[in-house]
Scaffold this motif. Structure first.
Motif, mmCIF file in Angstrom:
data_model
loop_
_atom_site.group_PDB
_atom_site.id
_atom_site.type_symbol
_atom_site.label_atom_id
_atom_site.label_comp_id
_atom_site.label_asym_id
_atom_site.label_seq_id
_atom_site.Cartn_x
_atom_site.Cartn_y
_atom_site.Cartn_z
ATOM 1 N N VAL A 186 0.818 -1.003 -0.045
ATOM 2 C CA VAL A 186 0.088 0.017 -0.129
ATOM 3 C C VAL A 186 0.914 1.166 0.044
ATOM 4 N N GLU A 187 0.689 2.056 -0.975
ATOM 5 C CA GLU A 187 1.472 3.336 -1.033
ATOM 6 C C GLU A 187 0.776 4.488 -0.348
ATOM 7 N N ASN A 188 1.130 5.100 0.714
ATOM 8 C CA ASN A 188 0.348 6.207 1.502
ATOM 9 C C ASN A 188 0.967 7.304 1.108
ATOM 10 N N MET A 189 0.257 8.448 1.462
ATOM 11 C CA MET A 189 0.755 9.959 1.257
ATOM 12 C C MET A 189 1.398 10.093 -0.216
ATOM 13 N N ALA A 190 0.762 9.512 -1.186
ATOM 14 C CA ALA A 190 1.067 9.381 -2.496
ATOM 15 C C ALA A 190 1.078 10.669 -3.184
ATOM 16 N N TYR A 191 -0.103 11.631 -2.756
ATOM 17 C CA TYR A 191 -0.013 13.091 -3.337
ATOM 18 C C TYR A 191 -1.062 13.713 -2.361
ATOM 19 N N VAL A 192 -1.386 15.096 -2.698
ATOM 20 C CA VAL A 192 -2.486 15.611 -2.333
ATOM 21 C C VAL A 192 -3.450 16.099 -3.399
ATOM 22 N N ALA A 193 -4.603 16.021 -3.182
ATOM 23 C CA ALA A 193 -5.586 16.466 -4.120
ATOM 24 C C ALA A 193 -5.704 18.111 -3.951
ATOM 25 N N LYS A 206 7.582 11.739 -7.765
ATOM 26 C CA LYS A 206 6.709 10.763 -8.298
ATOM 27 C C LYS A 206 6.579 9.546 -7.348
ATOM 28 N N PRO A 207 5.141 9.136 -7.154
ATOM 29 C CA PRO A 207 5.080 7.882 -6.343
ATOM 30 C C PRO A 207 5.730 6.622 -7.215
ATOM 31 N N HIS A 208 6.426 5.776 -6.745
ATOM 32 C CA HIS A 208 7.107 4.725 -7.318
ATOM 33 C C HIS A 208 6.635 3.328 -6.614
ATOM 34 N N GLY A 209 5.322 3.336 -5.851
ATOM 35 C CA GLY A 209 4.996 2.222 -5.359
ATOM 36 C C GLY A 209 4.552 1.139 -6.196
ATOM 37 N N GLU A 210 4.025 1.346 -7.392
ATOM 38 C CA GLU A 210 3.621 0.407 -8.390
ATOM 39 C C GLU A 210 4.667 -0.374 -8.954
ATOM 40 N N GLU A 211 5.706 0.600 -9.182
ATOM 41 C CA GLU A 211 6.965 0.147 -9.897
ATOM 42 C C GLU A 211 7.752 -0.760 -8.720
ATOM 43 N N GLU A 212 7.828 -0.411 -7.545
ATOM 44 C CA GLU A 212 8.360 -1.173 -6.474
ATOM 45 C C GLU A 212 7.723 -2.663 -6.357
ATOM 46 N N ALA A 213 6.233 -2.265 -6.411
ATOM 47 C CA ALA A 213 5.506 -3.717 -6.162
ATOM 48 C C ALA A 213 6.026 -4.834 -7.170
ATOM 49 N N ALA A 214 5.878 -4.287 -8.481
ATOM 50 C CA ALA A 214 6.119 -5.094 -9.746
ATOM 51 C C ALA A 214 7.640 -5.533 -9.628
ATOM 52 N N GLN A 215 8.795 -4.693 -9.275
ATOM 53 C CA GLN A 215 9.867 -5.469 -9.210
ATOM 54 C C GLN A 215 10.098 -6.367 -8.367
ATOM 55 N N ASN A 216 9.217 -6.325 -6.953
ATOM 56 C CA ASN A 216 9.454 -7.290 -6.170
ATOM 57 C C ASN A 216 8.220 -8.320 -6.323
ATOM 58 N N ILE A 218 5.353 -8.490 -6.127
ATOM 59 C CA ILE A 218 4.157 -8.587 -5.168
ATOM 60 C C ILE A 218 2.907 -7.809 -5.549
ATOM 61 N N PRO A 219 1.830 -7.947 -5.178
ATOM 62 C CA PRO A 219 0.761 -7.317 -5.618
ATOM 63 C C PRO A 219 0.747 -5.932 -5.102
ATOM 64 N N TYR A 220 0.282 -4.898 -5.932
ATOM 65 C CA TYR A 220 0.120 -3.379 -5.790
ATOM 66 C C TYR A 220 -1.233 -3.357 -5.130
ATOM 67 N N LEU A 221 -1.465 -2.907 -4.023
ATOM 68 C CA LEU A 221 -2.845 -2.970 -3.480
ATOM 69 C C LEU A 221 -3.560 -1.458 -3.773
ATOM 70 N N GLY A 222 -2.679 -0.512 -3.890
ATOM 71 C CA GLY A 222 -3.269 0.786 -4.107
ATOM 72 C C GLY A 222 -2.722 1.879 -3.418
ATOM 73 N N GLN A 223 -2.992 3.195 -3.711
ATOM 74 C CA GLN A 223 -2.366 4.366 -3.055
ATOM 75 C C GLN A 223 -3.224 5.131 -2.391
ATOM 76 N N LEU A 224 -2.952 5.967 -1.249
ATOM 77 C CA LEU A 224 -3.844 6.828 -0.595
ATOM 78 C C LEU A 224 -3.190 7.984 -0.694
ATOM 79 N N PRO A 225 -4.143 9.316 -0.883
ATOM 80 C CA PRO A 225 -3.602 10.598 -0.891
ATOM 81 C C PRO A 225 -3.254 11.085 0.673
ATOM 82 N N ILE A 226 -2.224 12.205 0.875
ATOM 83 C CA ILE A 226 -2.220 12.748 2.063
ATOM 84 C C ILE A 226 -3.783 13.438 2.216
#
Ligand code: ADP
Length: 260
Positions: A186-193, A206-216, A218-226
């Motif tokens: 789960v990538e938290n604090m990815a951006y502010v709307a 730039k958030p890199h959670g999705e890339e990080e998940a793919a490299q490892n 593991i499933p990418y569950l999603g991101q949350l804004p601040i």
């Protein structure tokens, strides 16, 4: 009795926990406790029976996030966990000490023993999910939990300001060492709307959670804004009234991964 299979305590005999999910982060302050709490809230909204074991002994924040004030009680079977207004069972050191501001000045061995007792001596009862809020990093407590509790899977929480993923990879590699299932990231604090135009401002780059998940792998569950509303409601102990479409999606994605 078998020496490698210690006899179950009375509290364990009175409990039946189907899924144990540990929530881990490489560093502090990325929102691990917030994500643990919101996962619990989404799961209970879906009708599951849910508990949270607050294993962050030196920085316990779960009781505060849920506005839990009552102390835990004991009976002849074991320790009775606290219960939030929506029915989430909670065990945390802060439910046992008289003053929540008192610091924990304990050696690691005492702390890990306490975490084990939160498993063996708490009357959890029937639970579909027990979420474990681990302390950040890969120290004593995460090791103890991975070694001695029947963890079915791990959720990793990260945020874009974590040193280009290196610290996250440490956590991921630790989980792999214990052959536990990585349920996802789960990538938290990815951006502010922007409140005016809805534009997503990426204040940590730039958030890199999705890339990080793919490299490892593991499933990418999603991101949350601040979201200042989340921070405020956590401070007020009212996280159970917080609504987040992003989070509902994350909880659905997690449920899908678990069912696979
Ligand atoms: P950790 O458990 O990783 O140390 P916490 O969940 O305690 O982190 O979060 C740290 C602080 O950041 C808390 O004050 C929390 O309310 C706030 N916070 C966490 N996630 C968000 C978010 N998505 N938006 C706004 N504030 C957040």
């Amino acid at each position: 009795s078998c020496p490698t299979q210690p006899e179950k305590t009375k509290a364990q005999q009175a409990s039946n926990i189907k899924n144990v999910i540990a929530v881990m982060s490489g560093k502090g302050g990325v929102g691990k406790s917030s994500v643990t709490s919101m996962l619990a809230v989404s799961l209970i909204r879906q009708g599951f029976k849910v508990g949270i074991l607050d294993a962050d002994i030196t920085g316990p924040s779960i009781p505060r996030i849920f506005g839990l004030k009552d102390k835990a009680n004991m009976n002849e079977v074991g320790v009775i966990p606290g219960e939030t207004s929506h029915g989430i069972k909670v065990m945390s050191l802060n439910l046992m000490i008289p003053n929540e501001d008192d610091p924990v000045i304990w050696r690691g061995s005492i702390i890990t023993q306490l975490v084990q007792q939160f498993w063996t001596d708490v009357v959890w009862g029937e639970l579909d999910y027990l979420l474990i809020d681990l302390p950040p990093g890969t120290g004593d407590v995460p090791i103890t939990v991975m070694q001695s509790l029947p963890v079915s899977g791990v959720v990793i929480v990260t945020s874009p300001q974590q040193l280009a993923g290196m610290i996250v990879r440490k956590a991921i590699n630790m989980v792999k060492k214990y052959d536990a299932t990585l349920y996802g990231l789960v990538e938290n604090m990815a951006y502010v709307a922007c409140p005016q135009c809805e534009e997503q401002i990426e204040i940590f780059g730039k958030p890199h959670g999705e890339e990080e998940a793919a490299q490892n792998e593991i499933p990418y569950l999603g991101q949350l804004p601040i979201d200042p509303v989340l921070a405020t409601m956590s401070d007020l102990g009212k996280i159970e009234d917080y609504e987040s479409a992003n989070f509902t999606q994350i909880a659905r994605n997690l449920a899908e991964v678990i069912q696979k």
